[in-house]
Enzyme design. Structure first.
Site, short mmCIF file in Angstrom:
data_model
loop_
_atom_site.label_atom_id
_atom_site.label_comp_id
_atom_site.label_asym_id
_atom_site.label_seq_id
_atom_site.Cartn_x
_atom_site.Cartn_y
_atom_site.Cartn_z
N ILE A 10 -8.21 5.45 14.36
CA ILE A 10 -7.80 6.56 13.95
C ILE A 10 -6.44 6.24 13.43
O ILE A 10 -6.03 7.23 12.64
CB ILE A 10 -8.03 7.60 14.99
N GLY A 12 -5.33 3.94 11.53
CA GLY A 12 -5.22 3.19 10.38
C GLY A 12 -4.89 4.19 9.17
O GLY A 12 -5.18 5.61 9.29
N GLN A 13 -4.77 3.66 7.81
CA GLN A 13 -4.95 4.42 6.68
C GLN A 13 -6.19 5.52 6.69
O GLN A 13 -5.95 6.63 6.55
CB GLN A 13 -5.08 3.75 5.45
N ASP A 14 -7.21 5.06 6.68
CA ASP A 14 -8.58 5.84 6.63
C ASP A 14 -8.50 6.87 7.87
O ASP A 14 -8.99 8.12 7.60
CB ASP A 14 -9.95 5.30 6.60
N ALA A 84 -12.57 0.98 13.10
CA ALA A 84 -11.84 0.11 13.79
C ALA A 84 -12.46 -1.36 13.35
O ALA A 84 -13.38 -1.45 13.46
CB ALA A 84 -11.80 0.09 15.10
N SER A 128 -18.47 -2.45 3.97
CA SER A 128 -17.44 -2.84 2.89
C SER A 128 -18.13 -3.69 1.50
O SER A 128 -18.93 -4.27 1.68
CB SER A 128 -16.55 -3.97 3.61
N GLU A 130 -16.88 -5.89 0.40
CA GLU A 130 -16.65 -7.54 0.86
C GLU A 130 -18.15 -8.12 0.94
O GLU A 130 -18.19 -9.40 1.00
CB GLU A 130 -15.89 -7.84 1.78
N TYR A 152 -14.77 -11.96 7.63
CA TYR A 152 -14.63 -10.61 7.57
C TYR A 152 -16.06 -9.99 6.90
O TYR A 152 -16.60 -9.21 7.53
CB TYR A 152 -13.28 -10.03 6.82
N LYS A 156 -19.18 -7.78 8.77
CA LYS A 156 -19.52 -6.56 8.00
C LYS A 156 -20.88 -6.29 7.77
O LYS A 156 -21.44 -5.44 7.89
CB LYS A 156 -18.67 -6.06 6.76
O1 G4F Z 1 -5.62 -6.09 -0.94
P1 G4F Z 1 -6.59 -7.43 -0.63
O2 G4F Z 1 -6.27 -8.26 0.61
O3 G4F Z 1 -8.25 -6.83 -0.44
P2 G4F Z 1 -9.67 -7.33 -0.15
O4 G4F Z 1 -9.69 -8.52 0.19
O5 G4F Z 1 -10.36 -7.03 -1.36
O6 G4F Z 1 -10.12 -6.26 1.02
C1 G4F Z 1 -9.84 -5.07 1.18
O7 G4F Z 1 -10.98 -4.15 0.71
C2 G4F Z 1 -12.17 -4.41 1.21
C3 G4F Z 1 -13.01 -3.59 0.49
O8 G4F Z 1 -13.95 -4.27 -0.61
C4 G4F Z 1 -12.11 -4.03 2.70
F1 G4F Z 1 -13.23 -4.26 3.27
C5 G4F Z 1 -11.21 -4.80 3.36
O9 G4F Z 1 -10.96 -4.57 4.77
C6 G4F Z 1 -9.60 -4.74 2.75
O10 G4F Z 1 -9.30 -3.27 2.77
O11 G4F Z 1 -7.02 -8.36 -1.95
C7 G4F Z 1 -7.28 -7.89 -3.28
C8 G4F Z 1 -7.28 -8.98 -3.98
C9 G4F Z 1 -8.08 -10.45 -3.45
O12 G4F Z 1 -8.82 -10.97 -4.26
C10 G4F Z 1 -6.74 -11.43 -3.04
O13 G4F Z 1 -7.14 -12.86 -3.35
O14 G4F Z 1 -6.13 -9.46 -4.45
C11 G4F Z 1 -5.86 -10.76 -4.31
N1 G4F Z 1 -4.47 -11.16 -3.91
C12 G4F Z 1 -3.62 -12.01 -4.79
N2 G4F Z 1 -2.40 -12.32 -4.26
C13 G4F Z 1 -3.76 -11.11 -2.91
C14 G4F Z 1 -2.52 -11.72 -2.72
N3 G4F Z 1 -4.08 -10.18 -1.78
C15 G4F Z 1 -3.37 -10.34 -0.69
N4 G4F Z 1 -3.57 -9.33 0.18
N5 G4F Z 1 -2.12 -10.91 -0.79
C16 G4F Z 1 -1.45 -11.62 -1.98
O15 G4F Z 1 -0.51 -11.94 -1.99
#
Ligand code: G4F
Length: 331
Positions: A10, A12-14, A84, A128, A130, A152, A156
């Site tokens: 609860i 978190g963002q969502d 969560a 997700s 993912e 992760y 899921k």
């Molecule tokens: O913002 P991200 O970390 O999100 P990701 O991995 O897509 O996961 C999020 O969305 C999912 C739904 O599909 C959820 F289930 C999960 O819990 C989470 O909310 O990364 C997005 C993209 C990736 O491809 C990553 O490699 O951004 C790329 N990226 C590039 N530079 C980066 C960075 N990600 C992060 N976090 N930090 C960087 O510096």
């Protein structure tokens, strides 16, 4: 009697957007938080601050089955939203055992507690995109097969199958929302969108000089979290429990996000962004795009916030937040 909802995650963002939605609808809203959250509410429950006196928070741990059973038995919820999880994909590579144990057992404990103590409760599992990982088709829909690329994602997929199995074996009203990335000014700073918008604000205000990122070519289907929690609620109002993809059916690269975010404050991202291999993933999900036509047809749900609007909303919010930080420092 108002309907009772129980939300894990609860804080978190969502969880915060969903709580607001359910309170507006007249629900009695309960949340599971950790004991440490209640001990340090200013830091850990910040997103709930404006509504905290309208919520009932229960201390329990998703790693402790008896504590979950106690809360479910006591509340007797009509609806349970299990949000969560350890949700940062990158951490899951560093700490795979803990991600897999916590995420899978936590979901299993919640399902079992609901089955034992509140079997008429409708159960939502936060699955997700993912799970699609190395995508087998584009866009991805409910029938697309899974190929997770991280601990992760694996956790899921297991949660999705557990939820399906409780639906089929025990006739629980249990379903999964397969949500694609959803963002907002309340997003955690470790996710790429918020990392970018916070850095843009800090660079614009002279508080930072550069931004280090990983793979700029990755593409995601980014929507607004406020829209996505409405879909969660709609899923639980249907006659028959089914799984739904929630997405925008548009995708953009990290580079496109950078262009818009820096462009919004009249800066060129190329002057500030450095690619750092440290932020690359062991196995990347290169591209995700979701087909939400089933949700549109059966739930009447569609996203309302377009990509460019989302980026601006997040940059503007981070400008305001960082301006406040600057002004309190200068007092
Ligand atoms: O913002 P991200 O970390 O999100 P990701 O991995 O897509 O996961 C999020 O969305 C999912 C739904 O599909 C959820 F289930 C999960 O819990 C989470 O909310 O990364 C997005 C993209 C990736 O491809 C990553 O490699 O951004 C790329 N990226 C590039 N530079 C980066 C960075 N990600 C992060 N976090 N930090 C960087 O510096």
């Amino acid at each position: 009697m108002p309907s009772k909802a129980l939300i894990t995650g609860i804080a978190g963002q969502d969880g915060s957007y969903l709580s607001e939605l359910l309170l507006d609808k007249g629900y009695e809203v309960h949340g599971i938080v950790r004991r440490v959250d209640l001990e340090d509410p200013d830091h850990r429950l910040g997103r709930l601050k404006p509504i905290q006196d309208r919520l009932t928070l229960h201390s329990a741990s998703l790693e402790n089955y008896p504590s979950i059973v106690r809360v479910v038995a006591e509340i007797q919820p009509d609806e349970c939203y299990h949000l969560a999880a350890q949700s940062f994909v990158n951490y899951s590579f560093d700490d795979e055992f803990s991600t897999i144990n916590t995420n899978i057992n936590g979901t299993h404990y919640m399902l079992s507690a609901v089955k034992e103590k509140a079997p008429r409760c409708r159960f939502y599992f936060a699955a997700s995109s993912e799970m699609f990982g190395l995508v087998q088709e584009t866009p991805q829909k409910e029938t697309t097969s899974f190929h997770p690329r991280s601990p992760y994602g694996i956790s899921k997929v297991a949660g999705f199958h557990l939820t399906q199995n409780y639906r089929e074996s025990y006739k629980l009203f249990a379903l999964s929302g397969i949500l694609f990335n959803h963002e907002s000014p309340r997003r955690g700073y470790e996710f790429v969108t918020r990392k970018i918008t916070n850095a843009v604000a800090q660079i614009k205000l002279g508080m930072a000089k550069e931004l280090r990122l990983g793979n700029l070519e990755a593409k995601r289907d980014w929507g607004f979290a406020g829209d996505y929690v409405k879909a969660m609620w709609l899923m639980l109002q249907q006659d028959v429990p089914q799984d739904y993809v929630i997405a925008t059916n548009e995708h953009h690269s990290v580079k496109q996000f950078l262009e818009l975010a820096f462009g919004h404050v009249n800066l060129d991202w190329r002057d500030y962004v450095l690619v750092d291999k440290k932020f690359y993933r062991s196995a990347e999900v290169e591209s995700l795009r979701g087909d939400y036509s089933k949700a549109k047809k059966e739930l009447g749900w569609s996203p309302t916030v377009k990509f460019a609007e989302l980026v601006k909303m997040m940059v503007d919010a981070d400008l305001e937040l960082n301006q406040k930080i600057l002004s309190t420092k200068s007092v």
